[in-house]
Write a protein that holds these residues in place. Structure first.
Motif, PDB file in Angstrom:
ATOM      1  N   LYS A 144      43.809  -8.334  17.240  1.00  0.00           N
ATOM      2  CA  LYS A 144      43.577  -9.518  16.406  1.00  0.00           C
ATOM      3  C   LYS A 144      42.550 -10.450  17.043  1.00  0.00           C
ATOM      4  O   LYS A 144      41.686 -11.014  16.365  1.00  0.00           O
ATOM      5  N   PHE A 145      42.638 -10.622  18.353  1.00  0.00           N
ATOM      6  CA  PHE A 145      41.650 -11.457  19.040  1.00  0.00           C
ATOM      7  C   PHE A 145      40.264 -10.818  18.991  1.00  0.00           C
ATOM      8  O   PHE A 145      39.252 -11.528  18.928  1.00  0.00           O
ATOM      9  N   GLU A 146      40.202  -9.500  19.013  1.00  0.00           N
ATOM     10  CA  GLU A 146      38.906  -8.827  18.886  1.00  0.00           C
ATOM     11  C   GLU A 146      38.272  -9.121  17.535  1.00  0.00           C
ATOM     12  O   GLU A 146      37.060  -9.330  17.435  1.00  0.00           O
ATOM     13  N   GLU A 147      39.085  -9.137  16.492  1.00  0.00           N
ATOM     14  CA  GLU A 147      38.574  -9.464  15.163  1.00  0.00           C
ATOM     15  C   GLU A 147      38.070 -10.903  15.101  1.00  0.00           C
ATOM     16  O   GLU A 147      37.101 -11.199  14.395  1.00  0.00           O
ATOM     17  N   ALA A 148      38.714 -11.788  15.856  1.00  0.00           N
ATOM     18  CA  ALA A 148      38.384 -13.209  15.779  1.00  0.00           C
ATOM     19  C   ALA A 148      37.282 -13.639  16.737  1.00  0.00           C
ATOM     20  O   ALA A 148      36.537 -14.573  16.446  1.00  0.00           O
ATOM     21  N   MET A 149      37.149 -12.940  17.902  1.00  0.00           N
ATOM     22  CA  MET A 149      36.208 -13.429  18.915  1.00  0.00           C
ATOM     23  C   MET A 149      35.435 -12.351  19.658  1.00  0.00           C
ATOM     24  O   MET A 149      34.686 -12.649  20.586  1.00  0.00           O
ATOM     25  N   GLY A 150      35.609 -11.078  19.283  1.00  0.00           N
ATOM     26  CA  GLY A 150      34.890 -10.001  19.958  1.00  0.00           C
ATOM     27  C   GLY A 150      35.655  -9.477  21.164  1.00  0.00           C
ATOM     28  O   GLY A 150      36.547 -10.146  21.696  1.00  0.00           O
TER      29      GLY A 150
END
Length: 225
Positions: A144-150
């Motif tokens: 989820k953090f990858e989707e939001a911030m790479g």
């Protein structure tokens, strides 16, 4: 491709989840778990593990299905690439057991290896720990953090969160203010989390992370950590 509106939605959804999760786990670890551990063995064995499954795994699956509209098992990468995950997980699991063993030998000068430790540690600390903790941190939060911030920032944030979840237990065990323990533990756990993120990306299977996590904990318990 996730647009800016979706990124904002992800962060806004994760913040209350993280607050509730960390608050509950801190209260449970510091005040409730010690009471359970002093009670009947069967309640400790079954109840403690059910509470962890209920607090860690179930909310993630519910959030993915009903809030983020995802197929939970597909999203956390437990449905595909099982053979690849098994191979990499087994290989790196052996490597990390060797690493922990050599580190302990160099630190203490001697080894006391006992794979027949307590049943509750076997079940909760080895067999279930990879499943419960990896679903939360690598299966859910990291992605989820990858989707939001790479990937770069997601790896760092997830590693920090994975580190922080250990603090209540360290406090209860009296390790929180031991400098040597804290420095070694913080470095190991942070790097361990980064490694799990890299291997999840490489294998596209959470099974890799689950097996390695369980192997690491097995080595810790067998060596008397």
């Amino acid at each position: 491709m996730v647009d800016s509106k979706q990124k904002s939605y992800i962060i806004k959804a994760l913040i209350p989840y993280l607050i509730a999760f960390y608050l509950f786990w801190a209260v449970y670890s510091i005040f409730i778990e010690p009471i359970i551990e002093k009670g009947p063995y069967l309640i400790n064995l079954v109840g403690g593990n059910l509470i962890k499954l209920g607090a860690w795994t179930v909310p993630v699956l519910v959030l993915l299905k009903y809030l983020f509209k995802e197929d939970p098992w597909d999203y956390i990468k437990l449905r595909k690439n099982k053979l690849r995950g098994l191979v990499y997980g087994s290989l790196y699991g052996v490597v990390i057991i060797i690493y922990v063993t050599v580190s302990r030998l160099l630190t203490n000068g001697t080894l006391q290896f006992n794979p027949f430790f307590e049943l509750d540690s076997w079940i909760g600390g080895v067999l279930l720990v990879g499943f419960t903790e990896e679903i939360v941190f690598r299966g859910f939060l990291l992605q989820k953090f990858e989707e939001a911030m790479g990937s770069k920032y997601a790896n760092a944030v997830t590693a920090l969160l994975f580190l922080l979840i250990h603090f209540p237990k360290w406090y209860v065990n009296g390790n929180l203010f031991i400098p040597g323990f804290m420095v070694n533990s913080i470095a190991f756990i942070f790097l361990f989390s980064i490694l799990m993120a890299v291997l999840l990306k490489k294998t596209d299977s959470l099974l890799t992370c689950i097996l390695i996590h369980s192997a690491n904990n097995f080595a810790m318990f067998a060596l008397g950590a």
